[in-house]
Scaffold this active site. Structure first.
Site, PDB file in Angstrom:
ATOM      1  N   LYS A  72      29.287  -9.153  -1.339  1.00 36.62           N
ATOM      2  CA  LYS A  72      28.465 -10.301  -1.721  1.00 36.62           C
ATOM      3  C   LYS A  72      27.283 -10.472  -0.775  1.00 36.62           C
ATOM      4  CE  LYS A  72      29.141 -15.230  -2.813  1.00 36.62           C
ATOM      5  NZ  LYS A  72      30.163 -16.310  -2.810  1.00 36.62           N
ATOM      6  N   CYS A 112      29.350 -14.803  -7.768  1.00 32.65           N
ATOM      7  CA  CYS A 112      29.280 -16.257  -7.620  1.00 32.65           C
ATOM      8  C   CYS A 112      27.898 -16.772  -7.190  1.00 32.65           C
ATOM      9  CB  CYS A 112      30.374 -16.727  -6.662  1.00 32.65           C
ATOM     10  SG  CYS A 112      30.773 -18.498  -6.820  1.00 32.65           S
ATOM     11  N   GLU A 161      36.136 -14.090  -8.619  1.00 35.06           N
ATOM     12  CA  GLU A 161      35.982 -14.060  -7.161  1.00 35.06           C
ATOM     13  C   GLU A 161      37.293 -14.504  -6.513  1.00 35.06           C
ATOM     14  OE1 GLU A 161      32.787 -15.728  -3.854  1.00 35.06           O
ATOM     15  OE2 GLU A 161      33.278 -17.011  -5.560  1.00 35.06           O
TER      16      GLU A 161
END
Length: 287
Positions: free
Chosen positions: A113, A154, A41
């Site tokens: 995301k 993440c 990330e």
């Protein structure tokens, strides 16, 4: 069999410097035989100063780190997952975006995301990712290097419904590129990734940021690969930049799902029902 390379980085605060750090690590993974290479990330930039960050972010097609990595994938003839790049969207907002690059350098898929990391840590640190980035609204599975990849980033690792949806859509490998904080990494990183692998019956690959960064943050590192049965098959047991390579036997996915068919045994349900005693206790506690 699929040989994957995980790039562990300590991304600096400019795109050019990030590319300079990533390139030799990607070359190292390719030299070890990896045909699918994944970066963490925030591969292209990590900058805590929001004013400077927003002045720096550009669309992915103009980002020097993204463009450099696309050229590198073409040169090396490998699939490259830019685990995420922090980029400007077409509407002027910003996105935390995974970019899957084909061996000819073209973009095969992107994923923004879904879950924003908005937390107050025990250390007193307050993080509001939603103040910087617009969340995505769709899950993504894409073919790469002979495997089906489910893309996640993440904080998505804390939402098991996403990994199950990816697995049900055919994902054999689920990716969790990350920049975990040190407190949450030490406590939860490995156990969360192993849980996602077990419940989805998929390989999990998690390339991470690690160490003390130029912008003042500290990240956990410890990039790892988890097999569908939950065992860790490759681990960088440190925070230093490196290329971690592992071989995935994709037949293990079908084997794990046949042994524990949780994906097909799942049933819809209603509720939960709050019985009167519990309902009263809940309301009393709230008052």
């Amino acid at each position: 069999m699929l040989k994957v390379g995980l790039i562990q980085m300590r991304t600096p605060a400019t795109q050019a410097a990030a590319l300079a750090q990533a390139e030799p690590l990607v070359r190292d993974a390719a030299a070890q035989g990896a045909t699918l290479i994944a970066t963490p990330e925030g591969t292209n930039i990590l900058q805590r100063n929001k004013t400077v960050l927003f002045e720096t972010l550009v669309p992915a097609e103009d980002d020097v780190a993204v463009l450099g990595l696309r050229r590198l994938a073409d040169e090396l003839g490998v699939w490259l997952l830019i685990g995420s790049a922090l980029v400007r969207r077409d509407d002027g907002q910003c996105a935390n975006r995974a970019i899957l690059v084909r061996p000819d350098g073209s973009v095969a898929a992107t994923y923004d995301k879904l879950h924003m990391f908005d937390v107050d840590l025990p250390t007193g640190e307050h993080i509001r990712e939603s103040a910087s980035y617009t969340p995505g609204d769709r899950a993504v599975v894409a073919g790469a290097a002979g495997a089906q990849l489910g893309l996640a980033i993440c904080y998505d690792v804390r939402f098991p419904a996403l990994s199950r949806a990816l697995a049900k859509a055919g994902a054999e490998v689920i990716t969790y590129p990350a920049a975990f904080t040190r407190p949450t990494g030490a406590a939860h990183w490995e156990v969360l990734l192993r849980a996602r692998a077990i419940e989805s019956g998929a390989f999990v690959i998690a390339p991470a940021q690690g160490g003390a960064h130029e912008d003042g943050r500290a990240t956990w590192g410890h990039s790892l690969v988890v097999a569908p049965w939950g065992e860790v098959i490759a681990l960088a047991d440190h925070d230093e930049p490196c290329a971690l390579v592992a071989e995935l036997d994709l037949a293990a996915v079908a084997k794990a799902r046949a042994a524990i068919p949780a994906l097909v045994n799942e049933r819809p349900f209603s509720g939960p029902v709050l019985y009167p005693e519990l309902d009263t206790a809940v309301r009393s506690a709230a008052e």
